[in-house]
Write a protein that holds these residues in place. Sequence first.
Motif, PDB file in Angstrom:
ATOM      1  N   GLN A 194       0.801  -1.227   0.000  1.00  0.00           N
ATOM      2  CA  GLN A 194       0.000   0.000   0.000  1.00  0.00           C
ATOM      3  C   GLN A 194       0.837   1.282   0.000  1.00  0.00           C
ATOM      4  OE1 GLN A 194      -3.173   0.084   2.855  1.00  0.00           O
ATOM      5  NE2 GLN A 194      -3.667   2.237   2.491  1.00  0.00           N
ATOM      6  N   PRO A 195       2.012   1.320   0.684  1.00  0.00           N
ATOM      7  CA  PRO A 195       2.808   2.564   0.642  1.00  0.00           C
ATOM      8  C   PRO A 195       3.214   2.990  -0.767  1.00  0.00           C
ATOM      9  CG  PRO A 195       3.576   1.135   2.401  1.00  0.00           C
ATOM     10  CD  PRO A 195       2.603   0.335   1.600  1.00  0.00           C
ATOM     11  N   TYR A 196       3.170   2.064  -1.712  1.00  0.00           N
ATOM     12  CA  TYR A 196       3.576   2.385  -3.082  1.00  0.00           C
ATOM     13  C   TYR A 196       2.386   2.622  -4.009  1.00  0.00           C
ATOM     14  CZ  TYR A 196       7.773   0.202  -1.192  1.00  0.00           C
ATOM     15  OH  TYR A 196       8.844  -0.123  -0.396  1.00  0.00           O
ATOM     16  N   LEU A 197       1.180   2.583  -3.459  1.00  0.00           N
ATOM     17  CA  LEU A 197      -0.015   2.689  -4.294  1.00  0.00           C
ATOM     18  C   LEU A 197      -0.690   4.047  -4.138  1.00  0.00           C
ATOM     19  CD1 LEU A 197      -1.629  -0.840  -3.774  1.00  0.00           C
ATOM     20  CD2 LEU A 197      -0.040  -0.094  -5.563  1.00  0.00           C
ATOM     21  N   SER A 198      -1.421   4.429  -5.172  1.00  0.00           N
ATOM     22  CA  SER A 198      -2.168   5.681  -5.180  1.00  0.00           C
ATOM     23  C   SER A 198      -3.344   5.522  -6.138  1.00  0.00           C
ATOM     24  CB  SER A 198      -1.265   6.834  -5.623  1.00  0.00           C
ATOM     25  OG  SER A 198      -2.001   8.036  -5.757  1.00  0.00           O
ATOM     26  N   VAL A 199      -4.250   6.482  -6.118  1.00  0.00           N
ATOM     27  CA  VAL A 199      -5.360   6.471  -7.081  1.00  0.00           C
ATOM     28  C   VAL A 199      -5.256   7.652  -8.042  1.00  0.00           C
ATOM     29  CG1 VAL A 199      -6.922   5.239  -5.531  1.00  0.00           C
ATOM     30  CG2 VAL A 199      -6.867   7.753  -5.496  1.00  0.00           C
ATOM     31  N   THR A 200      -4.229   8.476  -7.854  1.00  0.00           N
ATOM     32  CA  THR A 200      -4.007   9.622  -8.734  1.00  0.00           C
ATOM     33  C   THR A 200      -2.576   9.588  -9.261  1.00  0.00           C
ATOM     34  OG1 THR A 200      -3.337  11.031  -6.875  1.00  0.00           O
ATOM     35  CG2 THR A 200      -5.675  11.063  -7.508  1.00  0.00           C
ATOM     36  N   SER A 201      -2.293  10.468 -10.207  1.00  0.00           N
ATOM     37  CA  SER A 201      -0.968  10.512 -10.827  1.00  0.00           C
ATOM     38  C   SER A 201      -0.432  11.939 -10.838  1.00  0.00           C
ATOM     39  CB  SER A 201      -1.032   9.975 -12.258  1.00  0.00           C
ATOM     40  OG  SER A 201      -1.460   8.628 -12.273  1.00  0.00           O
ATOM     41  N   ASP A 202       0.894  12.038 -10.823  1.00  0.00           N
ATOM     42  CA  ASP A 202       1.563  13.340 -10.841  1.00  0.00           C
ATOM     43  C   ASP A 202       2.392  13.557 -12.105  1.00  0.00           C
ATOM     44  OD1 ASP A 202       0.549  13.665  -8.263  1.00  0.00           O
ATOM     45  OD2 ASP A 202       2.375  12.884  -7.329  1.00  0.00           O
ATOM     46  N   PHE A 224       5.548  15.971 -18.224  1.00  0.00           N
ATOM     47  CA  PHE A 224       4.789  16.908 -17.397  1.00  0.00           C
ATOM     48  C   PHE A 224       4.804  16.472 -15.935  1.00  0.00           C
ATOM     49  CE2 PHE A 224       2.950  16.934 -21.613  1.00  0.00           C
ATOM     50  CZ  PHE A 224       2.636  18.256 -21.875  1.00  0.00           C
ATOM     51  N   TYR A 225       4.831  17.472 -15.061  1.00  0.00           N
ATOM     52  CA  TYR A 225       4.592  17.237 -13.634  1.00  0.00           C
ATOM     53  C   TYR A 225       3.405  18.086 -13.217  1.00  0.00           C
ATOM     54  CZ  TYR A 225       4.897  17.825  -8.581  1.00  0.00           C
ATOM     55  OH  TYR A 225       4.591  17.887  -7.244  1.00  0.00           O
ATOM     56  N   ARG A 226       2.421  17.456 -12.582  1.00  0.00           N
ATOM     57  CA  ARG A 226       1.252  18.184 -12.087  1.00  0.00           C
ATOM     58  C   ARG A 226       1.279  18.188 -10.564  1.00  0.00           C
ATOM     59  NH1 ARG A 226      -4.504  15.880 -13.689  1.00  0.00           N
ATOM     60  NH2 ARG A 226      -3.834  14.282 -12.208  1.00  0.00           N
ATOM     61  N   ASN A 227       1.392  19.381 -10.006  1.00  0.00           N
ATOM     62  CA  ASN A 227       1.440  19.519  -8.556  1.00  0.00           C
ATOM     63  C   ASN A 227       0.114  19.063  -7.953  1.00  0.00           C
ATOM     64  OD1 ASN A 227       1.186  20.767  -5.871  1.00  0.00           O
ATOM     65  ND2 ASN A 227       3.111  21.775  -6.398  1.00  0.00           N
ATOM     66  N   THR A 244       3.704  21.615 -15.044  1.00  0.00           N
ATOM     67  CA  THR A 244       5.014  22.076 -15.505  1.00  0.00           C
ATOM     68  C   THR A 244       5.590  21.091 -16.510  1.00  0.00           C
ATOM     69  OG1 THR A 244       5.435  23.074 -13.337  1.00  0.00           O
ATOM     70  CG2 THR A 244       7.334  22.749 -14.788  1.00  0.00           C
ATOM     71  N   VAL A 245       6.092  21.620 -17.611  1.00  0.00           N
ATOM     72  CA  VAL A 245       6.835  20.791 -18.564  1.00  0.00           C
ATOM     73  C   VAL A 245       8.291  20.809 -18.118  1.00  0.00           C
ATOM     74  CG1 VAL A 245       7.525  20.463 -20.960  1.00  0.00           C
ATOM     75  CG2 VAL A 245       5.243  21.347 -20.434  1.00  0.00           C
ATOM     76  N   TYR A 246       8.778  19.693 -17.603  1.00  0.00           N
ATOM     77  CA  TYR A 246      10.135  19.685 -17.069  1.00  0.00           C
ATOM     78  C   TYR A 246      11.156  19.074 -18.029  1.00  0.00           C
ATOM     79  CZ  TYR A 246       9.351  14.758 -15.731  1.00  0.00           C
ATOM     80  OH  TYR A 246       9.079  13.406 -15.739  1.00  0.00           O
TER      81      TYR A 246
END
Length: 331
Positions: free
Chosen positions: A267-275, A297-300, A307-309
Amino acid sequence: MERNTIQSKPRNRKGVALLSVLAIVGVTGILAFQLTQTQGITISHVQLTKNDDQLLAYSWSIEELVNFRLYGDWLEGDQRPLDNREEEWASDKVDFEILDSEVHLQVLDQNAYFNVNALAAETVDEALLKGFFELTRFLYLDYDVAPKWKDWVDADISGEINGAEDYVYSTWPTPFRTPNQMAMDISEAQIFNTFDKEQMKKFREKVVVLPVSELKLNINTVDEDVLEMLLLAVDSRFDASYLLDQERNWVDLEELTTRYPDLGLIQPYLSVTSDFFVMKATIIDEDRGRVDLTSSFYRNPQSGEVTVYKRDYGQFHKWWIEDQEELALSR
């Protein structure tokens, strides 16, 4: 004899004058030819620059479209607090027309794959390293890929078992040192591994390099093999395909791990959203040429700022058509 000599002087002068005129005409012709050639090259250069600038402007407009979609998706987070491939940001449709051009677009979720920079964290969980090892073994790569990569990015100078640090690479024919910091690009793996073209292709399909030292896998988009290998690292035999074949619209990890307890082990490595996201776009114009753009892209997650990095114009994207939908041959 003297009379003949005197009479021949005007003829000599006429001959010299004629040669001078011919020389001037010849030089003028050469100069005119060179000027014409230079002008033609200049015109071609200007036309090429104009075409390139036009194609670049088109590619930036597509990049801005993806940026807008990602931010718009974040604004709808209260109503839809998840990210999956059914949302608008993942669409391959371009909302505006580029005249006389063929346009291809693909947007991928980078949090669906294994971020090898997670091995650069100050403390790396054993399951994380083992999960990466299982993934490389699944890809039929050499047994030392995982420990070598950890030694490449971690801060210490002590080598892992089957790994390598400066004391190894300094003895190579072309010596080098490990950076001992997060990698900048996935291609760094080829510095200390002998990947062939097919192996590198497989590696790229499952592994990413993100500018963060953590592993965050979006359960709604995660690659099946990446999830299964991470579960295998914690001695779970849970069939990930059973979960991933269902409609993936999870919004609550607690509910997910309650229904599938094995997922609680990771679970510490899981999420339901993306960055992190990557866009691949190709514009082909018969008259102007072609441009391929790869934008990262990175989305805060707090502010939604996108941001396009990283931009890359060096990747050549291959596309094919299946059921009238344009898809990329490889990630």
